[in-house]
Design a protein around this motif. Structure first.
Motif, PDB file in Angstrom:
ATOM      1  N   GLY A   1     -10.698   3.234  11.598  1.00 26.12           N
ATOM      2  CA  GLY A   1     -10.703   3.954  10.322  1.00 26.12           C
ATOM      3  C   GLY A   1      -9.372   4.631  10.020  1.00 26.12           C
ATOM      4  N   ILE A   2      -9.255   5.144   8.802  1.00 24.56           N
ATOM      5  CA  ILE A   2      -7.983   5.753   8.360  1.00 24.56           C
ATOM      6  C   ILE A   2      -8.289   7.092   7.687  1.00 24.56           C
ATOM      7  N   ALA A   3      -7.548   8.124   8.049  1.00 20.34           N
ATOM      8  CA  ALA A   3      -7.769   9.450   7.466  1.00 20.34           C
ATOM      9  C   ALA A   3      -7.448   9.425   5.970  1.00 20.34           C
TER      10      ALA A   3
ATOM     11  N   SER B   1      -0.544   5.911   1.622  1.00 16.44           N
ATOM     12  CA  SER B   1       0.791   5.586   2.138  1.00 16.44           C
ATOM     13  C   SER B   1       0.830   4.264   2.913  1.00 16.44           C
ATOM     14  N   ILE B   2      -0.320   3.828   3.447  1.00 15.53           N
ATOM     15  CA  ILE B   2      -0.274   2.598   4.263  1.00 15.53           C
ATOM     16  C   ILE B   2       0.095   1.364   3.449  1.00 15.53           C
ATOM     17  N   PHE B   3       0.026   1.476   2.105  1.00 11.97           N
ATOM     18  CA  PHE B   3       0.423   0.329   1.283  1.00 11.97           C
ATOM     19  C   PHE B   3       1.938   0.329   1.031  1.00 11.97           C
TER      20      PHE B   3
ATOM     21  N   GLY C   1       2.567  -5.845   6.127  1.00  9.55           N
ATOM     22  CA  GLY C   1       1.424  -6.666   5.701  1.00  9.55           C
ATOM     23  C   GLY C   1       0.753  -6.128   4.443  1.00  9.55           C
ATOM     24  N   LEU C   2       0.443  -4.835   4.431  1.00  9.64           N
ATOM     25  CA  LEU C   2      -0.255  -4.277   3.269  1.00  9.64           C
ATOM     26  C   LEU C   2       0.664  -4.174   2.056  1.00  9.64           C
ATOM     27  N   ALA C   3       1.960  -3.928   2.320  1.00 11.80           N
ATOM     28  CA  ALA C   3       2.918  -3.886   1.200  1.00 11.80           C
ATOM     29  C   ALA C   3       2.989  -5.268   0.551  1.00 11.80           C
ATOM     30  N   LEU C   4       2.939  -6.308   1.384  1.00 15.53           N
ATOM     31  CA  LEU C   4       2.954  -7.672   0.846  1.00 15.53           C
ATOM     32  C   LEU C   4       1.680  -7.915   0.022  1.00 15.53           C
TER      33      LEU C   4
HETATM   34  P1  ADP Z   1       1.554  -4.604   9.806  1.00 13.80           P
HETATM   35  O1  ADP Z   1       2.206  -5.617   8.937  1.00 13.80           O
HETATM   36  O2  ADP Z   1       2.464  -4.003  10.836  1.00 13.80           O
HETATM   37  O3  ADP Z   1       0.234  -5.038  10.367  1.00 13.80           O
HETATM   38  P2  ADP Z   1       0.284  -3.215   7.607  1.00 13.80           P
HETATM   39  O4  ADP Z   1       1.138  -2.920   6.418  1.00 13.80           O
HETATM   40  O5  ADP Z   1      -0.630  -4.381   7.502  1.00 13.80           O
HETATM   41  O6  ADP Z   1       1.235  -3.330   8.876  1.00 13.80           O
HETATM   42  O7  ADP Z   1      -0.580  -1.923   7.946  1.00 13.80           O
HETATM   43  C1  ADP Z   1       0.052  -0.671   7.967  1.00 13.80           C
HETATM   44  C2  ADP Z   1      -0.745   0.315   8.777  1.00 13.80           C
HETATM   45  O8  ADP Z   1      -2.010   0.585   8.142  1.00 13.80           O
HETATM   46  C3  ADP Z   1      -1.116  -0.160  10.170  1.00 13.80           C
HETATM   47  O9  ADP Z   1      -0.076   0.016  11.099  1.00 13.80           O
HETATM   48  C4  ADP Z   1      -2.311   0.743  10.469  1.00 13.80           C
HETATM   49  O10 ADP Z   1      -1.877   2.010  10.872  1.00 13.80           O
HETATM   50  C5  ADP Z   1      -2.994   0.862   9.098  1.00 13.80           C
HETATM   51  N1  ADP Z   1      -4.097  -0.134   8.954  1.00 13.80           N
HETATM   52  C6  ADP Z   1      -4.054  -1.305   8.309  1.00 13.80           C
HETATM   53  N2  ADP Z   1      -5.239  -1.937   8.348  1.00 13.80           N
HETATM   54  C7  ADP Z   1      -6.066  -1.142   9.051  1.00 13.80           C
HETATM   55  C8  ADP Z   1      -7.453  -1.246   9.450  1.00 13.80           C
HETATM   56  N3  ADP Z   1      -8.211  -2.289   9.133  1.00 13.80           N
HETATM   57  N4  ADP Z   1      -7.967  -0.210  10.182  1.00 13.80           N
HETATM   58  C9  ADP Z   1      -7.213   0.875  10.514  1.00 13.80           C
HETATM   59  N5  ADP Z   1      -5.901   1.014  10.175  1.00 13.80           N
HETATM   60  C10 ADP Z   1      -5.340   0.028   9.448  1.00 13.80           C
END
Ligand code: ADP
Length: 291
Positions: free
Chosen positions: A230-232, A238-240, A256-259
């Motif tokens: 999970g994610i807080a 910000s993870i995007f 990955g998520l930015a892509l």
């Molecule tokens: P990468 O290309 O290094 O996998 P991503 O951009 O896909 O990085 O993801 C960025 C961050 O988002 C990950 O390092 C992780 O901390 C968080 N994250 C992504 N997907 C998940 C998920 N399904 N569960 C928990 N955290 C996630």
């Protein structure tokens, strides 16, 4: 200032850039000069409209900021990539050398070489895709296809690459056969699902990963749910962004998520996540069903 200059309280030439309300109800930039000519007891004022100069300055400032951001991005990129490329590359080179020099079969090294080759391949593909999207070099190819085949392929790819995970991987499709046909770019839909599924597996130690699709009024809703870490709430946005990793020790450079965000934007859709720390996450994206 006029009074101060007349009274001789201000010795230096007066020159200020000021903003004034124009008769056209807009604000304008003026460079104003004032001189007091003592011999004739006259105050001379010169006012020059510098709107254009100000807007050029603003543009320059923006360009500078952009250049600084790009610089910072390059620095982050080089920082992350040097580590994330070197690790799998060292493993590939190291174990291949042992294999080549050994008289024994060395079968146990082959999965390690394959796993690291896969990692490196995925990493380089993401970098190239993102840079091509940034440069506007991608032409999307829209066609109608059945998502069943895509889901079957994704499911078996992920199951075959679970490594040490023992997860249940399940997919769900619309019941109605007709609703399984969509019109979008198949290659990029696969890239989206692959990135989200790889993350789901990477961040889930036990339980399941479920992915699927539902038809909505405004398009097609895809989701990838996991029972992972999970994610807080404060990290969910910000993870995007590029190069964001919540755990520095987990493999990946945070692209990955930015892509995914960039692909979804180019396809005219939306992407997001709902998640609870310690319980799991659901990454989703909606794509318009192009007619
Ligand atoms: P990468 O290309 O290094 O996998 P991503 O951009 O896909 O990085 O993801 C960025 C961050 O988002 C990950 O390092 C992780 O901390 C968080 N994250 C992504 N997907 C998940 C998920 N399904 N569960 C928990 N955290 C996630």
């Amino acid at each position: 200032f006029q009074q101060a200059i007349r009274a001789g309280d201000v010795q230096d030439a007066f020159c200020r850039e000021i903003q004034v309300n124009g008769k056209d109800d807009r604000k304008h930039w003026i460079r104003q000069h004032m001189y007091f000519i003592q011999s004739s007891n006259r105050l001379v004022e010169l006012s020059l409209n510098i709107d254009e100069q100000k807007s050029n300055e603003k543009r320059l400032e923006k360009a500078k900021q952009k250049a600084e951001e790009a610089n910072e991005e390059t620095r982050c990129f080089l920082n992350s990539i040097s580590h994330e490329v070197r690790t799998p590359l060292n493993a590939i080179v190291g174990f291949s050398t042992i294999l080549a020099n050994s008289n024994e079969t060395g079968e146990e090294y082959i999965p390690i070489i394959l796993r690291n080759t896969r990692l490196l391949n995925a990493l380089i593909k993401n970098i190239l895709d993102l840079s091509a999207l940034d440069a506007g070099k991608i032409t999307f190819c829209y066609k109608q296809f059945n998502i069943e085949k895509v889901f079957i392929d994704m499911g078996s790819y992920i199951r075959n690459n679970l490594d040490e995970h023992s997860l249940k991987v399940v997919y769900e499709m619309p019941e109605c056969e007709e609703e399984r046909f969509i019109t979008t770019d198949e290659e990029y839909l696969r890239k989206l699902l692959l990135n989200l599924l790889s993350n789901a597996v990477k961040f889930t130690n036990e339980g399941s990963v479920t992915f699927g699709c539902r038809r909505r009024e405004y398009g097609l809703y895809f989701y990838v749910s996991d029972t992972g870490c999970g994610i807080a709430p404060e990290d969910q946005k910000s993870i995007f962004n590029r190069f964001v990793k919540l755990d520095a020790y987990v493999q990946g450079i945070g692209l990955g998520l930015a892509l995914c965000k960039s692909i979804v934007k180019h396809l005219g859709g939306k992407i997001g996540v709902t998640s609870e720390k310690g319980k799991g996450s659901t990454f989703w994206f909606v794509l318009p069903n192009v007619q």
